[in-house]
Design an enzyme around this catalytic site. Structure first.
Site, mmCIF file in Angstrom:
data_model
loop_
_atom_site.group_PDB
_atom_site.id
_atom_site.type_symbol
_atom_site.label_atom_id
_atom_site.label_comp_id
_atom_site.label_asym_id
_atom_site.label_seq_id
_atom_site.Cartn_x
_atom_site.Cartn_y
_atom_site.Cartn_z
ATOM 1 N N GLY A 296 0.790 -1.234 0.000
ATOM 2 C CA GLY A 296 0.000 0.000 0.000
ATOM 3 C C GLY A 296 0.817 1.276 0.000
ATOM 4 N N GLU B 228 3.898 4.389 5.972
ATOM 5 C CA GLU B 228 2.621 3.660 5.896
ATOM 6 C C GLU B 228 1.647 4.387 4.969
ATOM 7 O OE1 GLU B 228 0.821 1.266 6.093
ATOM 8 O OE2 GLU B 228 0.680 0.306 8.040
ATOM 9 N N ASP B 229 0.709 3.647 4.417
ATOM 10 C CA ASP B 229 -0.347 4.297 3.646
ATOM 11 C C ASP B 229 -1.456 4.804 4.572
ATOM 12 O OD1 ASP B 229 -1.207 1.719 4.269
ATOM 13 O OD2 ASP B 229 -1.938 1.235 2.277
ATOM 14 N N ASP C 253 -5.057 2.676 10.699
ATOM 15 C CA ASP C 253 -6.476 2.434 10.936
ATOM 16 C C ASP C 253 -6.648 2.050 12.409
ATOM 17 O OD1 ASP C 253 -9.165 1.884 10.055
ATOM 18 O OD2 ASP C 253 -8.662 -0.223 9.839
ATOM 19 N N LYS D 99 -6.953 7.272 10.297
ATOM 20 C CA LYS D 99 -8.379 7.262 10.660
ATOM 21 C C LYS D 99 -8.458 7.219 12.182
ATOM 22 C CE LYS D 99 -9.738 4.234 6.833
ATOM 23 N NZ LYS D 99 -10.354 2.918 6.536
ATOM 24 N N PHE E 277 -13.720 3.418 3.846
ATOM 25 C CA PHE E 277 -12.697 2.599 3.198
ATOM 26 C C PHE E 277 -12.272 3.286 1.909
ATOM 27 C CE2 PHE E 277 -10.707 -0.854 0.938
ATOM 28 C CZ PHE E 277 -9.957 -1.437 1.951
ATOM 29 N N VAL E 278 -11.010 3.600 1.814
ATOM 30 C CA VAL E 278 -10.517 4.349 0.652
ATOM 31 C C VAL E 278 -9.539 3.499 -0.163
ATOM 32 C CG1 VAL E 278 -10.831 6.629 1.702
ATOM 33 C CG2 VAL E 278 -8.669 5.407 2.026
ATOM 34 N N ASP F 28 -4.836 -0.493 -2.948
ATOM 35 C CA ASP F 28 -5.659 -1.310 -3.850
ATOM 36 C C ASP F 28 -6.870 -1.864 -3.114
ATOM 37 O OD1 ASP F 28 -4.333 -3.009 -2.121
ATOM 38 O OD2 ASP F 28 -4.183 -4.605 -3.613
HETATM 39 P P1 IMP Z 1 -4.242 -1.149 10.966
HETATM 40 O O1 IMP Z 1 -3.286 -2.217 11.379
HETATM 41 O O2 IMP Z 1 -5.656 -1.487 11.368
HETATM 42 O O3 IMP Z 1 -3.848 0.225 11.396
HETATM 43 O O4 IMP Z 1 -4.331 -1.208 9.412
HETATM 44 C C1 IMP Z 1 -3.365 -0.727 8.623
HETATM 45 C C2 IMP Z 1 -3.479 -1.294 7.245
HETATM 46 O O5 IMP Z 1 -4.820 -1.624 6.910
HETATM 47 C C3 IMP Z 1 -3.065 -0.271 6.219
HETATM 48 O O6 IMP Z 1 -1.692 -0.331 5.985
HETATM 49 C C4 IMP Z 1 -3.851 -0.670 5.017
HETATM 50 O O7 IMP Z 1 -3.146 -1.652 4.287
HETATM 51 C C5 IMP Z 1 -5.094 -1.299 5.571
HETATM 52 N N1 IMP Z 1 -6.219 -0.348 5.519
HETATM 53 C C6 IMP Z 1 -6.871 0.223 6.539
HETATM 54 N N2 IMP Z 1 -7.860 1.029 6.117
HETATM 55 C C7 IMP Z 1 -7.813 0.969 4.773
HETATM 56 C C8 IMP Z 1 -8.563 1.626 3.744
HETATM 57 O O8 IMP Z 1 -9.486 2.440 3.955
HETATM 58 N N3 IMP Z 1 -8.203 1.319 2.481
HETATM 59 C C9 IMP Z 1 -7.197 0.459 2.174
HETATM 60 N N4 IMP Z 1 -6.467 -0.164 3.097
HETATM 61 C C10 IMP Z 1 -6.775 0.090 4.402
#
Ligand code: IMP
Length: 185
Positions: free
Chosen positions: A42, A102-103, A106, A134, A155-156, A162
């Site tokens: 990502g 990071e992208d 979340d 987020k 969700f983006v 992707d």
């Molecule tokens: P976390 O571990 O829950 O913080 O999730 C991080 C990862 O979840 C990111 O690096 C993304 O790959 C994926 N992710 C979370 N939200 C989105 C979204 O809205 N679109 C695409 N990928 C997401």
């Protein structure tokens, strides 16, 4: 009807990345000391735009963190090397200042896992730059050093993010709306 709602247009993304690069340079006088680690896949596009603005000969490594299936995060985060030069070797970060790229942050689990991993490997410090955050979704309280945009719980996709391997061509960040996709002829 356009296929997806544009949340952040490409000009805003590029302007913000330039600001993030400036903020990183303001904190790190010699960015070549950093070990930049891009979270694949990502963050690839974000990293490709950010790192050249930090100067020449920056070391960039890649790591894969898998926590997502479709639009649902599952609790655990598995790390693996995504670096062709690295093979199966663990990333050597002992004594290094790591900058995780990071992208999206979340729940915060991925970044928390990466911090724990790199500090466990002896990194001197771990900082995080993320294009998107987020905050309303956070489950783990993780420090973020550089944040591009805070967004709502939607969700983006786009700009390298992707949906199960699709939509990599989108240059802006859009809201993924399954209903619009299924309406397509
Ligand atoms: P976390 O571990 O829950 O913080 O999730 C991080 C990862 O979840 C990111 O690096 C993304 O790959 C994926 N992710 C979370 N939200 C989105 C979204 O809205 N679109 C695409 N990928 C997401």
């Amino acid at each position: 009807m356009p296929e997806f709602e544009v949340l952040i247009g490409r000009d805003r993304i590029h302007r913000r990345i330039a600001e993030l690069a400036a903020a990183i340079l303001a904190r790190h006088a010699d960015p070549r000391r950093l070990c930049v680690v891009a979270v694949m896949d990502g963050a690839r596009v974000f990293c490709d735009h950010l790192v050249p603005q930090l100067g020449p000969r920056i070391e960039v490594r890649a790591i894969r963190a898998k926590s997502y299936v479709g639009t649902n995060s599952c609790g655990t985060v598995a790390l693996s090397s995504a670096d062709a030069h690295q093979g199966n070797e663990t990333l050597r970060v002992t004594g290094r200042d790591v900058l995780v790229v990071e992208d999206i942050v979340d729940t915060g689990r991925t970044v928390a896992r990466l911090r724990e991993h790199f500090l466990g490997e002896g990194a001197r410090s771990v900082e995080v730059v993320t294009l998107l955050s987020k905050p309303s979704r956070r489950e783990v309280d993780v420090p973020l050093d550089f944040v591009g945009f805070e967004i709502e719980d939607r969700f983006v996709i786009g700009f390298g993010m992707d949906f199960d391997g699709r939509y990599l061509e989108l240059a802006e960040i859009v809201v993924y709306d399954a209903a619009r996709v299924t309406q397509r002829p």
